[in-house]
Motif scaffolding. Sequence first.
Motif, PDB file in Angstrom:
ATOM      1  N   TRP A  82      -6.171   4.679 -11.950  1.00  0.00           N
ATOM      2  CA  TRP A  82      -7.169   4.529 -13.000  1.00  0.00           C
ATOM      3  C   TRP A  82      -6.566   4.089 -14.335  1.00  0.00           C
ATOM      4  O   TRP A  82      -7.101   3.189 -14.987  1.00  0.00           O
ATOM      5  N   PRO A  83      -5.450   4.653 -14.800  1.00  0.00           N
ATOM      6  CA  PRO A  83      -4.853   4.127 -16.034  1.00  0.00           C
ATOM      7  C   PRO A  83      -4.583   2.630 -15.968  1.00  0.00           C
ATOM      8  O   PRO A  83      -4.779   1.904 -16.940  1.00  0.00           O
ATOM      9  N   GLN A  84      -4.128   2.154 -14.818  1.00  0.00           N
ATOM     10  CA  GLN A  84      -3.895   0.717 -14.653  1.00  0.00           C
ATOM     11  C   GLN A  84      -5.209  -0.043 -14.630  1.00  0.00           C
ATOM     12  O   GLN A  84      -5.348  -1.103 -15.231  1.00  0.00           O
ATOM     13  N   GLY A  85      -6.199   0.495 -13.933  1.00  0.00           N
ATOM     14  CA  GLY A  85      -7.480  -0.175 -13.828  1.00  0.00           C
ATOM     15  C   GLY A  85      -8.212  -0.301 -15.145  1.00  0.00           C
ATOM     16  O   GLY A  85      -8.922  -1.287 -15.387  1.00  0.00           O
ATOM     17  N   HIS A 113     -12.734   6.673  -6.272  1.00  0.00           N
ATOM     18  CA  HIS A 113     -12.029   5.513  -5.727  1.00  0.00           C
ATOM     19  C   HIS A 113     -11.268   4.753  -6.812  1.00  0.00           C
ATOM     20  O   HIS A 113     -10.316   4.038  -6.491  1.00  0.00           O
ATOM     21  N   GLU A 114     -11.688   4.898  -8.061  1.00  0.00           N
ATOM     22  CA  GLU A 114     -10.910   4.314  -9.163  1.00  0.00           C
ATOM     23  C   GLU A 114      -9.610   5.083  -9.381  1.00  0.00           C
ATOM     24  O   GLU A 114      -8.637   4.544  -9.924  1.00  0.00           O
ATOM     25  N   ALA A 115      -9.593   6.358  -8.993  1.00  0.00           N
ATOM     26  CA  ALA A 115      -8.396   7.196  -9.150  1.00  0.00           C
ATOM     27  C   ALA A 115      -7.803   7.527  -7.788  1.00  0.00           C
ATOM     28  O   ALA A 115      -7.386   8.660  -7.537  1.00  0.00           O
ATOM     29  N   TYR A 116      -7.757   6.537  -6.911  1.00  0.00           N
ATOM     30  CA  TYR A 116      -7.353   6.764  -5.523  1.00  0.00           C
ATOM     31  C   TYR A 116      -5.954   7.361  -5.416  1.00  0.00           C
ATOM     32  O   TYR A 116      -5.702   8.225  -4.584  1.00  0.00           O
ATOM     33  N   GLY A 152      -8.310   1.486  -5.171  1.00  0.00           N
ATOM     34  CA  GLY A 152      -7.628   1.568  -6.460  1.00  0.00           C
ATOM     35  C   GLY A 152      -6.521   0.548  -6.646  1.00  0.00           C
ATOM     36  O   GLY A 152      -5.595   0.764  -7.438  1.00  0.00           O
ATOM     37  N   LEU A 153      -6.605  -0.591  -5.936  1.00  0.00           N
ATOM     38  CA  LEU A 153      -5.594  -1.638  -6.070  1.00  0.00           C
ATOM     39  C   LEU A 153      -5.822  -2.451  -7.334  1.00  0.00           C
ATOM     40  O   LEU A 153      -6.972  -2.651  -7.755  1.00  0.00           O
ATOM     41  N   LEU A 163       0.837  -1.192   0.000  1.00  0.00           N
ATOM     42  CA  LEU A 163       0.000   0.000   0.000  1.00  0.00           C
ATOM     43  C   LEU A 163       0.874   1.245   0.000  1.00  0.00           C
ATOM     44  O   LEU A 163       1.990   1.240   0.520  1.00  0.00           O
ATOM     45  N   ARG A 164       0.310   2.313  -0.563  1.00  0.00           N
ATOM     46  CA  ARG A 164       1.039   3.575  -0.632  1.00  0.00           C
ATOM     47  C   ARG A 164       0.191   4.691  -0.028  1.00  0.00           C
ATOM     48  O   ARG A 164      -0.998   4.812  -0.346  1.00  0.00           O
ATOM     49  N   GLY A 165       0.788   5.507   0.816  1.00  0.00           N
ATOM     50  CA  GLY A 165       0.200   6.732   1.319  1.00  0.00           C
ATOM     51  C   GLY A 165      -1.272   6.648   1.684  1.00  0.00           C
ATOM     52  O   GLY A 165      -1.668   6.020   2.670  1.00  0.00           O
TER      53      GLY A 165
END
Length: 309
Positions: free
Chosen positions: A122-125, A114-117, A86-87, A37-39
């Motif tokens: 979001w680009p990955q999702g 939440h998709e762009a957490y 956003g994982l 996890l990050r930040g």
Amino acid sequence: MASSDTAPTIVAPTTWSLAHLSDLHLTDPLAGAGVRLRGKQWLGRISWRRRRIHIHQPAVLSALVTDLRAQSPAHVAISGDLVQLGLAQEFEQAADWLARFVPPAQLMLVPGNHEAYLPGSWPQGQDHWRPYLMETPQGEPSLQRRDKLLLIGLSSAVPTLAGLASGTLGSAQLQALETALAQGASEGLFRVVVLHHPAAPDLVGWRKRLTDQRQFAAVIARQGAGVILHGHAHRTTLSRLPGPHGPVAVIGAPSASALDTRPGRMAGYNLLRIEQLGRDWQMQLGRRTYRPHTRDFEWLEHCNLTSSG
């Protein structure tokens, strides 16, 4: 009597049905303890453990899907927030759920905050959700035409600092929205705008606002729309924005999975029946809401709304 080889007359529909649900929060961010996890994700997971896991119930969402299928809408719009943090694993979970829900051709899907957490979430999702996303140039709306309906999907999903959940459309997307609305009007289509953050003012606090809401409202004032659908507030709402030929309905949906007894916040979804009457349009807005004691859904309300399309 017509001969047996005469081609049947195909009558175009004059009524269309559209279900709108939002803020499903269907994924499990606790799965996979070794996930890095990050930040902001650390804070989000703490919030999930302490509070949100008790509100967003998979059983409630499952009952909603069963009820929605019984209503048999022709089209479905989801206005964001399928995931939590956003994982990558959450986007995979959501993709598996979508594959069992409705075919891509039946669904309009836009992202939520939440998709762009985090930057890059979001680009990955998007890679996991490609079958459900239109191929559009960067920063432009997603356009889907369904007979006389034109569905216009906007992304207000942008990464924000911890404690913030605001959204932004951006000047390029707003300009493309204006073009799409004008083109849809010239073709006599009923224009449905779908985005995550509330498009009307004062529905959420400044931390959760659409930062360019005024600019969005100015586009609607010039071009109009048939209806605007959003989520994010986690409650049922009905507002209006001025349009060139009268007010435009702005309809919010509660979280589709929330077991929340506060007024307007219990899990539910909107069901719109849109009818063309000559040059005019009529909408019936129905709201289906969850009943905890029977674990099923019932009608919360019906209302008729006029629209210039």
